[in-house]
Structure formats: C-alpha cells, structure tokens
Design a protein around this motif. Structure first.
Motif, PDB file in Angstrom:
ATOM      1  N   ASP A  69      77.806  -3.062   5.765  1.00  0.00           N
ATOM      2  CA  ASP A  69      79.039  -2.550   6.364  1.00  0.00           C
ATOM      3  C   ASP A  69      79.660  -3.563   7.327  1.00  0.00           C
ATOM      4  O   ASP A  69      80.885  -3.644   7.455  1.00  0.00           O
ATOM      5  N   GLU A  70      78.803  -4.320   8.014  1.00  0.00           N
ATOM      6  CA  GLU A  70      79.305  -5.305   8.960  1.00  0.00           C
ATOM      7  C   GLU A  70      79.630  -6.643   8.297  1.00  0.00           C
ATOM      8  O   GLU A  70      80.118  -7.571   8.961  1.00  0.00           O
ATOM      9  N   ARG A  74      74.697  -2.666  15.831  1.00  0.00           N
ATOM     10  CA  ARG A  74      76.134  -2.524  16.091  1.00  0.00           C
ATOM     11  C   ARG A  74      76.534  -3.046  17.467  1.00  0.00           C
ATOM     12  O   ARG A  74      77.613  -3.629  17.619  1.00  0.00           O
ATOM     13  N   GLU A 118      73.839  -0.999   7.080  1.00  0.00           N
ATOM     14  CA  GLU A 118      74.588  -1.475   8.240  1.00  0.00           C
ATOM     15  C   GLU A 118      74.921  -2.960   8.111  1.00  0.00           C
ATOM     16  O   GLU A 118      76.036  -3.384   8.457  1.00  0.00           O
ATOM     17  N   ILE A 157      77.545  -8.904   7.065  1.00  0.00           N
ATOM     18  CA  ILE A 157      76.676 -10.004   7.488  1.00  0.00           C
ATOM     19  C   ILE A 157      75.413 -10.115   6.631  1.00  0.00           C
ATOM     20  O   ILE A 157      74.502 -10.876   6.957  1.00  0.00           O
ATOM     21  N   LYS A 178      78.388 -10.204  19.824  1.00  0.00           N
ATOM     22  CA  LYS A 178      78.914 -10.733  18.562  1.00  0.00           C
ATOM     23  C   LYS A 178      79.085 -12.250  18.586  1.00  0.00           C
ATOM     24  O   LYS A 178      79.403 -12.843  17.544  1.00  0.00           O
TER      25      LYS A 178
END
Length: 483
Positions: free
Chosen positions: A235-236, A161, A232, A238, A165
């Motif tokens: 959720d992102e 997280r 995760e 990617i 980015k």
C-alpha cells in the motif's frame, strides 16, 4: 603504481559489491522472528499448517531448506542473531541471560549509518530471570516497543506507517507466537484434532492432539500478521525496496524439540525476499542464523566488522545453488535443565557431542506440565512407548551421535558406532574440536545446575568464560577446502 593499488584496495573495502547507484535509496528491512516454530510444520515447507502469506513472500524470494539456529533456546538464539556470534561468544549463552552491552549488534551498525531502527514485540535479550533492562540494547534501536500477548504484533502496521519518512528503516518485529501457554483469538483459524500430524517421537493421543491444536493456531497467527505487513508495504509502494526476512528463534515447544539439536529443535524456517533476490526459488545450501547480521549489513552497504562470525548469504540470494558455508554449528546450554551439547552439520550429516550425557536431556516442554509431555510420561510409566518415543527418558545417553539426515530425517538411527561410518565420524570430530578451540568454547568446571526458573546469582560458569570467548573473533571452520 603502488599508490594506485592501495587506493583501489581502499575503495573496494569502503564500497561493498552491493553499493547502490547514486540515485538509488538505501533499502529497508523487516526482520520478522517468530517464537518456537519448526520449519516442517508450515505449509511452505510441506507441513500441515496453512501459511498463504509466507507462500506470498516465498514467491518473491528464496526459501532456505536447511536453515539452523545456533541454539534452540529463546534468549541465547536471539542474542546470537543480533550479534552474529555463537552463543558462547556473546556472553549470554544460557536462557534468561542479558546480552552484555559491549557486544556489537548489527541493528546498531545500521542505526549509526542513518537507519531508523525499532524493536517491537518480544525482546528476551535483556531479561535476567526477574526483570527486563533494555538499556543494553539502547545503541541498537531508536525505540523498543513491548507488544504483549497473545501475539505481540498489534502495533507493527502502525510502526510502519508512522516511521520517519526521511530515513531508511530496520524493524525487528518479534512475535510471541507460538509460545506456550496457548491463547486463541479471531486472528487465525481453529484447527480440529484430525488436522494434526503428530511426529513419530510423540504419543499420538488425545492430549497431544489437543496440545497441537493450540500450537497450530498460533503458527497460523504469525502468518496472518505477516500478511498485514506485506499488504502495508504494498500500500505504501515500498515493497520493491524492502527486504523481508522471516524466521524463528527455535523449534516447536514439545518434547524432543525445543532446546534440542535435532532438526525438530534446531531447524527453522528462513525466507528472504527483496530487491535483487532470486524469485520463487528454494536453496538446499546450509544457512545459520548468525549469517543474518552480515547479510543485512552487506545488503545495506554497511561494513561488516570482524566481530561478526557469520557469513553473508548474498551469494545464495542471487544464486540459490551457490554455497557460502560447508559447516554450521549449534549448542545446547542450560535452559531450565543442565545441558552441554554441541552440533556440527555438514552435507547430509549431523554430529552431536553431549558432555552432559549421564543425565536425561530435558527442558520444560518435555516434562509433564504440558499435555503432550504428560501423555508421553503416562505412556512411559505404563510401558507403552515405542523405542523412538523414549528419547527424553534415556539415562545415560550416547556421548556421540551421528545421523544421515537425508536417509533419517527424524534422527532415530545413531551411526556413531557403525564401522562403515568411521571416516565421516572422525572428520566431524576434528571439525568440532577445531571449532571449540578457535571460538574459545569450553566445558564449565562449575556449570549451572539449577533445575527450573533461575534468579540472578544462582548461575554457574558460562561455557567459554574460562577462555574469554565473549571477546574471541575467530569464526571457526566455515568451508571444508579452507580448513
């Protein structure tokens, strides 16, 4: 005309076959390496331990049914993976030997190409038996996080997280599971003694079954943390641009397993999923974990330097029926007990040569300090063991071993003295000789003889040291037709 040919050759070298479209972002990588887990124990491989999240990953990628480490020993295996080199070529072929700083590490190649690179969890590539010196990995990782026991996996989702980015990432997530001593918590199910499947080379008794209960719990816990990572990534948003690689550094920490060159020690899970990878496929092709380095570099579009002795698995990721190697090799050097074994795997054959065959083939997990080992030694003292359970007590051992692993998956029936198998024995002897010569392997004149833990200054000569093997580039035999 010649100028155009030279330009074309340059472009082909500069831009690999996996080169991305101009508007396509570089792929991300999650490399999940567990500790001391044999492939055959996981449900994904037909084993008794439920691994629903590994099944999720396998549904999106390729499961390798014949993946092997180059050393069934913690730090030599990890040093081999990160360099894409055989243990005797890394300068760190024995347990608790720090990786020399001049060895090329594939995460460093990614980092210099713009990747954000993090190691989180178990390191074991910097430890010298007394302390950790992480400076030898400084060129490979932007950050090194020491996740502690019981799992070492608690900060992985946070690492995902909180990453920059504006960069692609490579995360080396290294679990402490399933390493002794067992530490149970609420992150995985508890198993009962009746859930345990005891391998035929161990005693099927209460101590061994209780021992396996702890192991099963820790294996299941690796699957729990894999699930958190997969969630995760989803959720992102990617998942579709991230390669996830799941494997282990060596086999289960039980007698006749860890450190050994049988499948129980050297054969590990390997599942790879990501963009362009064939989905829900299994491959019987041979794969060595030194192949991880060139595979990741090719997928990232980064040049593969000649220092890397592995071969890219990309053809198999696209077509699981394809082959990139006919031979793979592994070695067993000092790991709490003196050792010098070499193995070559070809088709259904495993050939092992043991230069330390006058002694028992032991490691810490095969002694009587742990329950399964204690029960084995008690049964031996009372004359209760079957022949296939006496392996760790053999003294002397065979100098050569040859097994048909398809007909004999536990490697019980040594065919080295069988006249009808003399032809394949001779061929694999020759392959082994050429690998040792080409990669600079050697039998130390003064090997490490310490039994137990070691401190700096008490080691002997490393295998390959007399041939400067840590600077040899030859990969040894790979394809049968090319040798």
């Amino acid at each position: 005309m010649h100028d155009h040919l030279y330009l074309l050759a340059f472009l082909l070298l500069a831009f690999p076959a996996t080169a991305r479209a101009a508007d396509q972002p570089p792929p991300n990588f999650v490399f999940f390496i567990t500790d001391d887990i044999s492939a055959e124990d996981m449900e994904t491989y037909g084993g008794p331990i439920p691994t629903p999240n590994l099944d999720r990953l396998a549904a999106r990628g390729v499961t390798f049914d014949n993946a092997y480490v180059t050393a069934s020993s913690c730090s030599p295996s990890r040093c081999s993976i990160i360099t894409g080199r055989y243990p005797h070529n890394t300068g760190a072929p024995e347990l608790h030997t720090p990786l020399p700083r001049d060895q090329w590490k594939f995460p460093g190649r990614l980092r210099r190409s713009g990747y954000h690179s993090v190691l989180s969890g178990k390191n074991h590539m910097s430890y010298n038996g007394v302390q950790e010196d992480e400076s030898n990995l400084a060129d490979a990782f932007d950050r090194i996080l020491r996740g502690g026991r019981p799992s070492g996996s608690e900060d992985w989702v946070k690492t995902l997280r909180n990453r920059p980015k504006d960069q692609p990432f490579f995360f080396w997530f290294a679990s402490h599971d399933a390493h002794r001593a067992w530490q149970l918590n609420e992150k995985a199910p508890r198993f009962e003694t009746q859930d345990v499947v005891v391998p035929p080379y161990l005693v099927d008794g209460p101590k061994t079954r209780q021992d396996f209960r702890g192991y099963y719990h820790e294996v299941a816990r690796t699957d729990f943390y894999l699930g958190l990572l997969l969630d995760e990534l989803a959720d992102e948003g990617i998942t579709d641009n991230t390669f996830v690689i799941f494997t282990s550094d060596n086999g289960r920490p039980f007698p006749r397993c860890k450190t050994r060159l049988y499948d129980s020690g050297a054969k590990v899970p390997l599942v790879i999923a990501g963009p362009g990878v064939a989905m829900s496929k299994r491959s019987a092709s041979l794969a060595s974990l030194i192949d991880i380095a060139p595979t990741v570099l090719e997928l990232a579009g980064v040049a593969i330097a000649e220092q890397f002795q592995g071969v890219s698995l990309l053809p198999i990721l696209r077509d699981p029926d394809s082959t990139v190697r006919d031979y793979l090799f592994a070695e067993h050097n000092w790991h709490t007990y003196p050792a010098n074994e070499r193995m070559v795997r070809f088709e259904n054959w495993t050939y092992i040569r043991n230069h330390n065959h006058e002694d028992q083939n032991l490691c810490a997990e095969s002694a009587d300090r742990f329950p399964a080992g204690a029960e084995l030694w008690e049964a031996e003292a009372n004359g209760l063991l079957a022949s296939q359970q006496r392996d760790v007590f053999l003294k002397p051992r065979p100098f050569e071993e040859l097994y048909d692993v398809q007909a004999d998956p536990d490697q019980f029936n040594n065919l080295a003295d069988s006249p009808e198998h003399s032809e394949i024995l001779a061929e694999l002897r020759d392959v082994m000789d050429r690998w040792c010569e080409q990669t600079g392997d050697s039998i130390p004149s003064k090997p490490t003889a310490v039994i137990g833990n070691i401190t700096p200054g008490r080691r002997g000569e490393f295998p390959g040291a007399s041939n400067d093997a840590s600077h040899r580039l030859h990969p040894g035999p790979i394809l049968r037709k090319a040798n």
